[in-house]
Design an enzyme around this catalytic site. Structure first.
Site, short mmCIF file in Angstrom:
data_model
loop_
_atom_site.label_atom_id
_atom_site.label_comp_id
_atom_site.label_asym_id
_atom_site.label_seq_id
_atom_site.Cartn_x
_atom_site.Cartn_y
_atom_site.Cartn_z
N GLU A 1 0.85 -1.20 0.00
CA GLU A 1 0.00 0.00 0.00
C GLU A 1 0.88 1.25 0.00
O GLU A 1 2.00 1.23 0.53
CB GLU A 1 -0.88 0.01 1.26
CG GLU A 1 -2.30 -0.43 1.03
CD GLU A 1 -3.16 0.57 0.25
OE1 GLU A 1 -2.62 1.39 -0.52
OE2 GLU A 1 -4.38 0.52 0.41
N ASP A 2 0.36 2.32 -0.57
CA ASP A 2 1.06 3.60 -0.49
C ASP A 2 0.86 4.24 0.87
O ASP A 2 1.79 4.68 1.51
CB ASP A 2 0.58 4.54 -1.62
CG ASP A 2 -0.94 4.63 -1.72
OD1 ASP A 2 -1.66 3.88 -1.00
OD2 ASP A 2 -1.43 5.43 -2.53
N ASP B 1 -4.87 5.31 5.80
CA ASP B 1 -5.46 6.49 6.43
C ASP B 1 -6.54 6.02 7.42
O ASP B 1 -6.25 5.79 8.59
CB ASP B 1 -6.02 7.39 5.32
CG ASP B 1 -6.64 8.66 5.86
OD1 ASP B 1 -6.56 8.89 7.09
OD2 ASP B 1 -7.19 9.43 5.07
N LYS C 1 -0.86 6.86 8.61
CA LYS C 1 -1.29 8.06 9.33
C LYS C 1 -1.50 7.74 10.80
O LYS C 1 -2.12 6.73 11.14
CB LYS C 1 -2.54 8.66 8.70
CG LYS C 1 -2.25 9.32 7.36
CD LYS C 1 -3.38 10.20 6.87
CE LYS C 1 -3.09 10.68 5.46
NZ LYS C 1 -4.22 11.42 4.86
N VAL D 1 -1.37 14.19 2.05
CA VAL D 1 -0.05 14.21 1.41
C VAL D 1 -0.18 13.81 -0.06
O VAL D 1 -1.11 13.10 -0.44
CB VAL D 1 0.95 13.28 2.13
CG1 VAL D 1 1.37 13.84 3.47
CG2 VAL D 1 0.37 11.87 2.30
N ASP E 1 -1.98 10.87 -5.29
CA ASP E 1 -2.51 11.91 -6.16
C ASP E 1 -3.29 12.98 -5.41
O ASP E 1 -3.72 12.79 -4.28
CB ASP E 1 -3.46 11.29 -7.19
CG ASP E 1 -4.77 10.83 -6.56
OD1 ASP E 1 -4.73 10.06 -5.58
OD2 ASP E 1 -5.84 11.26 -7.04
N ARG F 1 1.09 12.45 -9.16
CA ARG F 1 1.62 11.14 -8.76
C ARG F 1 3.10 11.02 -9.16
O ARG F 1 3.83 10.22 -8.61
CB ARG F 1 0.85 10.00 -9.44
CG ARG F 1 -0.59 9.86 -8.99
CD ARG F 1 -1.17 8.56 -9.55
NE ARG F 1 -2.62 8.52 -9.52
CZ ARG F 1 -3.33 8.08 -8.48
NH1 ARG F 1 -2.71 7.69 -7.39
NH2 ARG F 1 -4.64 8.04 -8.53
#
Ligand code: IMP
Ligand code: MG
Length: 185
Positions: free
Chosen positions: A104-105, A108, A136, A158, A164, A170
């Site tokens: 995962e990027d 959240d 986060k 962010v 994005d 991106r």
């Protein structure tokens, strides 16, 4: 490298440099390489956000591995989560009996990763671990561990390095964070 960016009237400041990100990606890969000696994990990237992190991460991976992707949609073009997760593209690989590493990027609310975890567990993998570049802080909605975390960050919006803002930016090599309105100069 710009210290500040203005996008659609919102101001973003540099938060993680290319060097900081690359160094941390190498450290994460080092841990994963150690943990998966003799195994052939499948890295499952979560599109779109994780594509750059996954690309950098797997080039530091030295064990044999395979790659696949999920595509989810939850944010639309907004800066806060819609609270709904939709599966836009399913996996092509067989998960049963395999060692799975979800990439995962950012995590959240935890909604997306919980949804993905459920989907994968249904298929009975041999093991399942999660790597997220960003996490986060004050994460509310998950009752499981994120096995590999790049950076714990404040709950700010962010962008960059795959993340994005309304589908743009991106391609930035760095990560920028939104400057709250009240502290803008
Ligand atoms: P969650 O379901 O709330 O944990 O959100 C997960 C997904 O929303 C991430 O995989 C990202 O694609 C996106 N997302 C969450 N926070 C941000 C952010 O600060 N900037 C850009 N995208 C984000
Ligand atoms: Mg994502």
């Amino acid at each position: 490298m710009a210290q500040r960016l203005t996008i659609n009237g919102d101001v973003f400041e540099l938060y993680l440099s290319e060097h900081q990100i690359q160094e941390r990606v190498r450290e994460l890969a080092y841990q994963i390489n150690n943990d998966y000696v003799g195994k052939v994990p499948i890295f499952i990237g979560v599109l779109n956000g994780a594509f750059i992190f996954l690309a950098d991460l797997i080039r530091e991976i030295t064990v044999d591995c395979e790659i696949d992707f999920f595509k989810l949609s939850s944010y639309g073009d907004a800066k806060i989560s819609s609270g709904q997760v939709r599966l836009l593209k399913d996996l092509n690989c067989q998960v049963k009996g395999r060692d799975i590493i979800v990439v995962e990027d950012i995590i959240d609310s935890g909604l997306s990763i919980s949804y993905i975890k459920q989907l994968i567990e249904r298929e009975h993998p041999a093991s399942l671990r999660i790597v997220s570049l960003l996490l986060k802080k004050g994460l509310p909605k998950i009752d499981f561990t994120i096995d590999y975390v790049g950076f714990e960050i404040p709950p700010d919006f962010v962008i960059g390095y795959g993340l994005d803002y309304a589908q743009k930016v991106r391609n930035l090599r760095q990560i920028y964070k939104l400057v709250p309105q009240s502290t803008e100069q």
